[in-house]
Write a protein that holds these residues in place. Sequence first.
Motif, PDB file in Angstrom:
ATOM      1  N   VAL A 149      -8.188  -0.432   5.433  1.00 26.97           N
ATOM      2  CA  VAL A 149      -7.898  -1.378   4.356  1.00 26.97           C
ATOM      3  C   VAL A 149      -7.717  -2.780   4.917  1.00 26.97           C
ATOM      4  CG1 VAL A 149      -6.192  -2.021   2.614  1.00 26.97           C
ATOM      5  CG2 VAL A 149      -6.938   0.356   2.815  1.00 26.97           C
ATOM      6  N   GLN A 150      -7.014  -2.888   6.045  1.00 29.81           N
ATOM      7  CA  GLN A 150      -6.796  -4.205   6.656  1.00 29.81           C
ATOM      8  C   GLN A 150      -8.113  -4.835   7.093  1.00 29.81           C
ATOM      9  OE1 GLN A 150      -4.099  -5.858   6.646  1.00 29.81           O
ATOM     10  NE2 GLN A 150      -4.646  -7.587   7.961  1.00 29.81           N
TER      11      GLN A 150
ATOM     12  N   VAL B 280       0.846  -1.185   0.000  1.00 34.12           N
ATOM     13  CA  VAL B 280       0.000   0.000   0.000  1.00 34.12           C
ATOM     14  C   VAL B 280       0.882   1.234   0.000  1.00 34.12           C
ATOM     15  CG1 VAL B 280      -1.864  -1.164   1.190  1.00 34.12           C
ATOM     16  CG2 VAL B 280      -0.109  -0.024   2.529  1.00 34.12           C
ATOM     17  N   GLN B 281       0.283   2.341  -0.365  1.00 33.87           N
ATOM     18  CA  GLN B 281       1.044   3.581  -0.433  1.00 33.87           C
ATOM     19  C   GLN B 281       1.452   4.015   0.967  1.00 33.87           C
ATOM     20  OE1 GLN B 281      -1.213   6.467  -2.581  1.00 33.87           O
ATOM     21  NE2 GLN B 281      -1.470   5.145  -4.391  1.00 33.87           N
ATOM     22  N   GLN B 282       2.662   4.486   1.078  1.00 35.90           N
ATOM     23  CA  GLN B 282       3.200   4.851   2.380  1.00 35.90           C
ATOM     24  C   GLN B 282       2.617   6.151   2.907  1.00 35.90           C
ATOM     25  OE1 GLN B 282       5.054   2.795   4.097  1.00 35.90           O
ATOM     26  NE2 GLN B 282       4.995   1.340   2.387  1.00 35.90           N
ATOM     27  N   ASN B 283       1.957   6.909   2.037  1.00 34.68           N
ATOM     28  CA  ASN B 283       1.407   8.172   2.504  1.00 34.68           C
ATOM     29  C   ASN B 283       0.022   8.015   3.105  1.00 34.68           C
ATOM     30  OD1 ASN B 283       0.086   7.538   0.190  1.00 34.68           O
ATOM     31  ND2 ASN B 283       0.366   9.515  -0.816  1.00 34.68           N
ATOM     32  N   ARG B 284      -0.443   6.788   3.257  1.00 29.97           N
ATOM     33  CA  ARG B 284      -1.722   6.558   3.911  1.00 29.97           C
ATOM     34  C   ARG B 284      -1.600   6.835   5.405  1.00 29.97           C
ATOM     35  NH1 ARG B 284      -5.189   6.222  -0.316  1.00 29.97           N
ATOM     36  NH2 ARG B 284      -4.882   4.396  -1.630  1.00 29.97           N
ATOM     37  N   SER B 285      -2.673   7.354   5.967  1.00 30.73           N
ATOM     38  CA  SER B 285      -2.692   7.545   7.410  1.00 30.73           C
ATOM     39  C   SER B 285      -2.885   6.199   8.096  1.00 30.73           C
ATOM     40  CB  SER B 285      -3.831   8.488   7.801  1.00 30.73           C
ATOM     41  OG  SER B 285      -5.083   7.904   7.505  1.00 30.73           O
ATOM     42  N   ARG B 286      -2.578   6.173   9.392  1.00 28.58           N
ATOM     43  CA  ARG B 286      -2.736   4.921  10.128  1.00 28.58           C
ATOM     44  C   ARG B 286      -4.198   4.476  10.123  1.00 28.58           C
ATOM     45  NH1 ARG B 286      -0.127   4.595  15.986  1.00 28.58           N
ATOM     46  NH2 ARG B 286       1.698   4.893  14.619  1.00 28.58           N
TER      47      ARG B 286
END
Length: 429
Positions: A284-285, A272-278
């Motif tokens: 997504v998980q 997944v893109q690293q710029n996603r927030s936690r």
Amino acid sequence: MMQNDGTIEFHAKAGVFVQSNTPITLTDLDRAFDLYTPFIGATGYALYHMLVRELPYNTRLDAREDHNFILDSLNVSLPDFVKVRRRLEAVGLLTTLYTEDALGEIYTYQLFAPLDVDSFFKEKLLAGLLFKYVGEERYLTLQKRYATQGQPNVKGDNISAKFLQVFKHDTGTSLPTFEAKASHGKIEIEDNFNFENFSGLVRGTTIEKLAQHRDFLVSMHVIYGVDEVTLAGYTSQAISLDTHDVDEKILQQVMRQNRTTVVAEPEVSQPVQQNRSREMLQLVQDAKTLAPNAFIEDVKFKKGGGFVTRNEYYFISKMIKDVRLKAEVVNMLVWYELGKRNRDTVNVDTAETIANSWLKMHVNSAEAALDAIEKYQPSRPTKRNYTKKVTRVEPQMPSDTPKSKPATSVDEVAEALAELKKLNIKTKN
């Protein structure tokens, strides 16, 4: 579960589930008693007979009994039970399946009818065992008992009627033929679900009839996140007694009443893109690991409560069974409606429009769905300036009110003054 030296050791509290693909009749039990009991033992026959009697009542996995009821009923110890059960397995009367669910271990005992007499005596291993345990005299007695019934020797000429002597064969009759429709693509089954194993566990119907409901049954597995054994237990409760077919409406009711929030086995997640927030990474998980019914309940719980409506259940089922979206994509679609747009329920019209666009975009993962959501801007109606023409409307007087007379001319005023002078009435200019 432990397996050592050919024995399986388990706790007596492990659950028991009984299943059979064909009815086992009293005639089958009589044949098992005469031909199998000498080498499976009296306890082995008692266990087989008991499991056959439990078949109609052992259907609900969530209300299953454990092995203690077998041990207490037969008055045997756990090690003796294992030995007796293995004898039934060895001679083909029983197959043991092992699995686990949220409630613990499950042992499914799949029962089989004993061989017919002709097949039994042709099977050298079984016939040899019988001969070994009962001796020659008893062996011959059993052979005669199950041999030709009635007179041993039949003499005479065969004068029986032939088919064409009794029934007329119409060569012009055209029998209807059935052409299998071309499949539009089966629902993709997850690696941990085996439809063939599931079909073998369902009681009261045939594999052929189950195959006719394949897409629906697989969608129930995907939506509710249950394994083959659990789904087979629920499906057995939805078998119609008259047609021996699956009643899809009843199965849906059973699934809703016993819906579970068991988390499915997580798949290998895509990068997944690293710029996603936690928060987005967790979303997504959850979308990838939770069954759709569990996911929508979880979203509503986090919003403060609420129940899943009938329309929402129908929408989720339609997206998976008919539209064939992956479960994680459906979960993201639900989150967009309930979380992103902060609705109390899923707007089916809007969600179907988005699903249609996602199909064209080949959205097949939770990450791709989140990307599509972030890029999606719902169209808004263009504002238009309307210039209203102001018109002044004079109020209308009631019909009984006298209307005002038009303005009086100068000549009429002078004439009126002259008349007043004649009457000697003083007037002011």
